[in-house]
Each structure stands twice: as structure tokens, then as C-alpha cells.
Write a protein that holds these residues in place. Structure first.
Motif, PDB file in Angstrom:
ATOM      1  N   GLU A 255       4.439  -8.457   9.295  1.00 37.04           N
ATOM      2  CA  GLU A 255       4.268  -8.823   7.886  1.00 37.04           C
ATOM      3  C   GLU A 255       3.731  -7.649   7.063  1.00 37.04           C
ATOM      4  OE1 GLU A 255       1.878 -12.346   8.129  1.00 37.04           O
ATOM      5  OE2 GLU A 255       3.650 -13.624   8.342  1.00 37.04           O
ATOM      6  N   ASP A 256       2.617  -7.867   6.368  1.00 37.54           N
ATOM      7  CA  ASP A 256       2.097  -6.844   5.462  1.00 37.54           C
ATOM      8  C   ASP A 256       1.449  -5.673   6.183  1.00 37.54           C
ATOM      9  OD1 ASP A 256       2.918  -8.355   3.342  1.00 37.54           O
ATOM     10  OD2 ASP A 256       0.989  -9.372   3.073  1.00 37.54           O
ATOM     11  N   GLN A 257       1.280  -5.800   7.494  1.00 37.29           N
ATOM     12  CA  GLN A 257       0.673  -4.704   8.241  1.00 37.29           C
ATOM     13  C   GLN A 257       1.673  -3.557   8.481  1.00 37.29           C
ATOM     14  OE1 GLN A 257      -2.632  -4.330   9.252  1.00 37.29           O
ATOM     15  NE2 GLN A 257      -2.779  -6.004   7.753  1.00 37.29           N
TER      16      GLN A 257
ATOM     17  N   PHE B  11       0.191   1.399  15.938  1.00 35.75           N
ATOM     18  CA  PHE B  11      -0.738   0.312  15.692  1.00 35.75           C
ATOM     19  C   PHE B  11      -1.960   0.358  16.601  1.00 35.75           C
ATOM     20  CE2 PHE B  11       2.571  -2.208  13.392  1.00 35.75           C
ATOM     21  CZ  PHE B  11       1.797  -2.495  12.271  1.00 35.75           C
ATOM     22  N   GLN B  12      -1.907   1.196  17.629  1.00 33.01           N
ATOM     23  CA  GLN B  12      -3.001   1.213  18.592  1.00 33.01           C
ATOM     24  C   GLN B  12      -4.259   1.837  17.989  1.00 33.01           C
ATOM     25  OE1 GLN B  12      -1.675   3.178  22.148  1.00 33.01           O
ATOM     26  NE2 GLN B  12      -0.054   1.688  22.575  1.00 33.01           N
ATOM     27  N   GLY B  13      -5.266   1.014  17.829  1.00 30.25           N
ATOM     28  CA  GLY B  13      -6.575   1.544  17.424  1.00 30.25           C
ATOM     29  C   GLY B  13      -6.750   1.778  15.938  1.00 30.25           C
ATOM     30  N   ILE B  14      -5.825   1.299  15.088  1.00 35.69           N
ATOM     31  CA  ILE B  14      -6.024   1.470  13.648  1.00 35.69           C
ATOM     32  C   ILE B  14      -6.009   0.089  12.985  1.00 35.69           C
ATOM     33  CG2 ILE B  14      -4.979   3.772  13.634  1.00 35.69           C
ATOM     34  CD1 ILE B  14      -2.528   2.438  12.277  1.00 35.69           C
ATOM     35  N   PRO B  15      -6.946  -0.179  12.115  1.00 36.13           N
ATOM     36  CA  PRO B  15      -7.002  -1.491  11.471  1.00 36.13           C
ATOM     37  C   PRO B  15      -6.130  -1.567  10.220  1.00 36.13           C
ATOM     38  CG  PRO B  15      -8.943  -0.212  10.908  1.00 36.13           C
ATOM     39  CD  PRO B  15      -8.136   0.643  11.857  1.00 36.13           C
ATOM     40  N   GLU B  16      -5.807  -0.406   9.628  1.00 37.58           N
ATOM     41  CA  GLU B  16      -5.109  -0.424   8.345  1.00 37.58           C
ATOM     42  C   GLU B  16      -3.605  -0.583   8.530  1.00 37.58           C
ATOM     43  OE1 GLU B  16      -5.762   3.894   9.543  1.00 37.58           O
ATOM     44  OE2 GLU B  16      -6.961   2.051   9.449  1.00 37.58           O
TER      45      GLU B  16
ATOM     46  N   ASN C 272       1.730   7.016   9.942  1.00 42.88           N
ATOM     47  CA  ASN C 272       0.311   7.337   9.713  1.00 42.88           C
ATOM     48  C   ASN C 272      -0.582   6.636  10.712  1.00 42.88           C
ATOM     49  OD1 ASN C 272       0.703   4.752   8.815  1.00 42.88           O
ATOM     50  ND2 ASN C 272      -0.681   4.931   7.058  1.00 42.88           N
ATOM     51  N   GLY C 273      -0.026   6.333  11.889  1.00 36.54           N
ATOM     52  CA  GLY C 273      -0.765   5.577  12.889  1.00 36.54           C
ATOM     53  C   GLY C 273      -1.641   6.433  13.779  1.00 36.54           C
ATOM     54  N   LYS C 274      -1.795   5.993  15.017  1.00 37.38           N
ATOM     55  CA  LYS C 274      -2.699   6.631  15.958  1.00 37.38           C
ATOM     56  C   LYS C 274      -2.324   8.097  16.163  1.00 37.38           C
ATOM     57  CE  LYS C 274      -4.309   6.299  20.728  1.00 37.38           C
ATOM     58  NZ  LYS C 274      -4.141   5.601  22.037  1.00 37.38           N
ATOM     59  N   ALA C 275      -3.360   8.945  16.231  1.00 40.84           N
ATOM     60  CA  ALA C 275      -3.133  10.381  16.411  1.00 40.84           C
ATOM     61  C   ALA C 275      -2.515  10.660  17.770  1.00 40.84           C
ATOM     62  CB  ALA C 275      -4.446  11.139  16.255  1.00 40.84           C
ATOM     63  N   LEU C 276      -1.826  11.774  17.844  1.00 45.04           N
ATOM     64  CA  LEU C 276      -1.188  12.170  19.102  1.00 45.04           C
ATOM     65  C   LEU C 276      -2.236  12.497  20.157  1.00 45.04           C
ATOM     66  CD1 LEU C 276       1.733  14.516  17.958  1.00 45.04           C
ATOM     67  CD2 LEU C 276       1.923  12.219  18.912  1.00 45.04           C
TER      68      LEU C 276
END
Length: 340
Positions: A234-236, A269-274, A294-298
């Protein structure tokens, strides 16, 4: 052009050169050569050479091909002596029939021609053997190159078929897990996801992984995939596509972007709430597709199965081109896919 035609063409060239030489001698030194010799000798040489080519040289050359190189060369050398004897015999007969019109001094003429033209005739024999050897080498080389190309194509097709069989279960299991995760919460969305999944799989199964498709078609496939994931998150989840003018007709391997987008969602999506943002940029200047998130860093984790497939397919698609790259810059995890 086969080897016989090559030899006849070059033999004709030698005949023409001989005719020019004898004509020049006739013009400059009229007493040294009769007019009939100017035409009969080159013609007789040409006919004799062609006759021996078909009836003697080519059959014996092919016969010798069954032996090892050393024995083959010895046999060809012995056959060369016989060739000279036959050649001189036929040419002297033509000389006796059409020029002197008498066989009274045949033996003397034969010995005289043999002594004066043995080395020249042997050179003609070696010349023809060299042409056949050269043709044989070039022909075998072309056959080998064609064979290797066929093997490379078959190997490439086999690899693509293997990658295809790996890709479909991988995506299918992930998508079905997504459906299972929301089916109790929202049956309508689960039903919509299954419909989208059905359409996507139908396109995948009907696609020819050996061929290139337009970037426009590839992006339509990616949008269908993202529509499935959008229902789940959804909005995530947000995605945007920026494409330069004229880029839609560029050609890329089919389903090359889906594993990259899937990987971005899975690991982003791993480890990011936004909110996770997927950004696809197609640049025609540097001929590059960039899939950003813009998700979890490498991390230093080993390249996963999906991205490994992408790299292998791109190697088949453009073996001498730029490599697939994965790196991080300004808060974005960036996948770079070169366009040929």
C-alpha cells in the motif's frame, strides 16, 4: 567458390600471362617464335592442366588426406614427379599434332621439353597443391568457426532456458507468499493480486528469453509486477519511472528489470520504518538504466540469486559491453544496467 574453381581461375590467369609473354616475344623477336606457338602453347597448357586437375591431382590429394602429414607430403612429392611426366607427355603430343604435325622426333622433343621445363612444370604442380592446401585450411577454419558459433548460440540458449526456469518459481513463490499474507485481511486485494499475478505469469510464460524486447514492453512488465507489490505494501511502497524521449524503442533482454525491482523491495524494506521509493531512470545519453531505492544500505553480503541471474543474462546479451553494477550513492542503492 570451391577449390576447383579457384584452381581453374588461377590457372587461367597463368595462361593469360603466358599468352601475353609469348605475344610480346613474337612482337619484339619475330624469328624466335611462330605465331601458332603463341596460341597453341598457352591453350595446350591450360587444357592439360585442367585435365590433370580433375583426373589426377584432386583425386590423389583427397586420397592422401587419410594419411599423417609426413607420409602425405612424401606421397604428394612422388605424385608430383608423375604429374610432370604426364604433363610433358600431353603437351609434347599437342605440340606434335598442331605445330610440327609429326611424331618423328617425338622422343627428342619429349626429352628436350623435360630438361628445359621440368622445374617450371613442377612449380605449377606445387602451385596447385598450395592452392588446395590453402583452400582446405580456410574451409576447415570456417567450418570450425561456424561450429563454435553454433555451440555458443546453443549454450547461450540453454543458459537462458535455465535462467528462465529458475526465475519463474522464484518470483511465483514470493508472490504467492504475498497473497497468503493479506488474504485474511483483505480478500478483494488478494483477489486483485492473484489476477495481476495470473496476467504477469502468462506474459512470462509466453515470452521468448532469447530475444530482445523494447524498453516500453519491459517497463509494462515491471509495472504489472509493481502493481502486485503495491497492493501488498500500500502506501509503504512508491515507485516512479523517468524515461528520456526516444528511449522507449531501445531494446533490452526480456524480464531483465523484474529481478532487480524485486530485490530492491525485498531488501529495501529490511530495517527501515519509512516509505520505500523505487525509482527507474532511463538515460539515453550514457545508455544506462538505473534502478534506485532509498531502502536498507548495502552490506558486504554475497550477490543473491536474482541479481546473479541478471548479471549472467547481461553477459550473454552484451559480452563485450559494460558490466552490471550495484553501488550506493547519496542515500540511494543504485543498480546500473547498460543498454547496448
Amino acid at each position: 567458390m570451391n577449390r576447383t574453381k579457384w584452381i581453374i581461375a588461377l590457372w587461367s590467369l597463368l595462361g593469360i600471362l603466358t599468352l601475353i609473354q609469348l605475344t610480346a616475344m613474337r612482337v619484339l623477336y619475330p624469328e624466335s617464335i611462330m605465331m601458332i606457338e603463341v596460341f597453341v602453347y598457352p591453350l595446350g597448357s591450360f587444357v592439360t592442366g585442367v585435365l590433370l586437375l580433375f583426373m589426377y591431382l584432386i583425386p590423389l590429394f583427397d586420397y592422401c588426406a587419410r594419411f599423417k602429414v609426413r607420409k602425405r607430403l612424401v606421397l604428394l612429392a612422388l605424385f608430383g614427379v608423375v604429374y610432370v611426366l604426364l604433363y610433358v607427355l600431353i603437351v609434347v603430343c599437342i605440340y606434335a599434332l598442331f605445330i610440327v604435325r609429326s611424331f618423328e622426333d617425338f622422343e627428342t622433343a619429349f626429352m628436350g621439353f623435360m630438361l628445359s621445363n621440368f622445374s617450371h612444370t613442377l612449380k605449377n604442380y606445387l602451385f596447385q597443391i598450395a592452392i588446395i592446401y590453402a583452400y582446405e585450411f580456410v574451409y576447415n577454419l570456417r567450418v570450425e568457426i561456424t561450429r563454435k558459433k553454433d555451440l555458443e548460440i546453443k549454450l547461450g540458449i540453454s543458459k537462458l532456458q535455465l535462467l528462465r526456469s529458475q526465475l519463474q518459481p522464484h518470483f511465483l513463490f514470493n508472490s504467492l507468499n504475498s497473497v497468503v499474507s493479506i488474504i485474511d485481511e483483505n480478500k478483494v486485494k488478494a483477489q486483485e493480486m492473484l489476477i495481476n499475478l495470473s496476467d504477469f505469469l502468462r506474459i512470462t510464460l509466453n515470452s521468448d528469453f532469447k530475444k530482445l524486447i523494447t524498453l516500453e514492453e519491459e517497463l509494462e512488465n515491471v509495472k504489472k509486477y509493481l502493481s502486485i507489490e503495491k497492493i501488498r505494501f500500500e502506501d509503504q511502497l512508491e515507485y516512479r519511472i523517468h524515461m528520456d524521449d526516444g528511449a522507449s524503442k531501445l531494446r533490452v533482454p526480456s524480464f531483465i528489470l523484474q529481478p532487480i525491482v524485486e530485490n530492491a523491495i525485498k531488501h529495501g524494506f529490511q530495517g527501515i520504518p519509512e516509505k520505500l521509493t523505487i525509482l527507474l531512470e532511463i538515460n539515453t545519453v550514457d545508455r544506462m538504466i538505473r534502478v534506485k531505492n532509498n531502502g536498507k544500505a548495502l552490506t558486504n553480503a554475497v550477490e543473491n540469486h536474482g541479481l546473479g541471474n541478471v548479471r549472467k543474462r547481461l553477459e550473454l546479451y552484451n559480452p563485450n559491453g559494460r558490466d552490471f553494477k550495484l553501488y550506493q550513492k547519496d542515500g540511494w542503492v543504485i543498480n546500473e544496467i547498460p543498454i547496448r
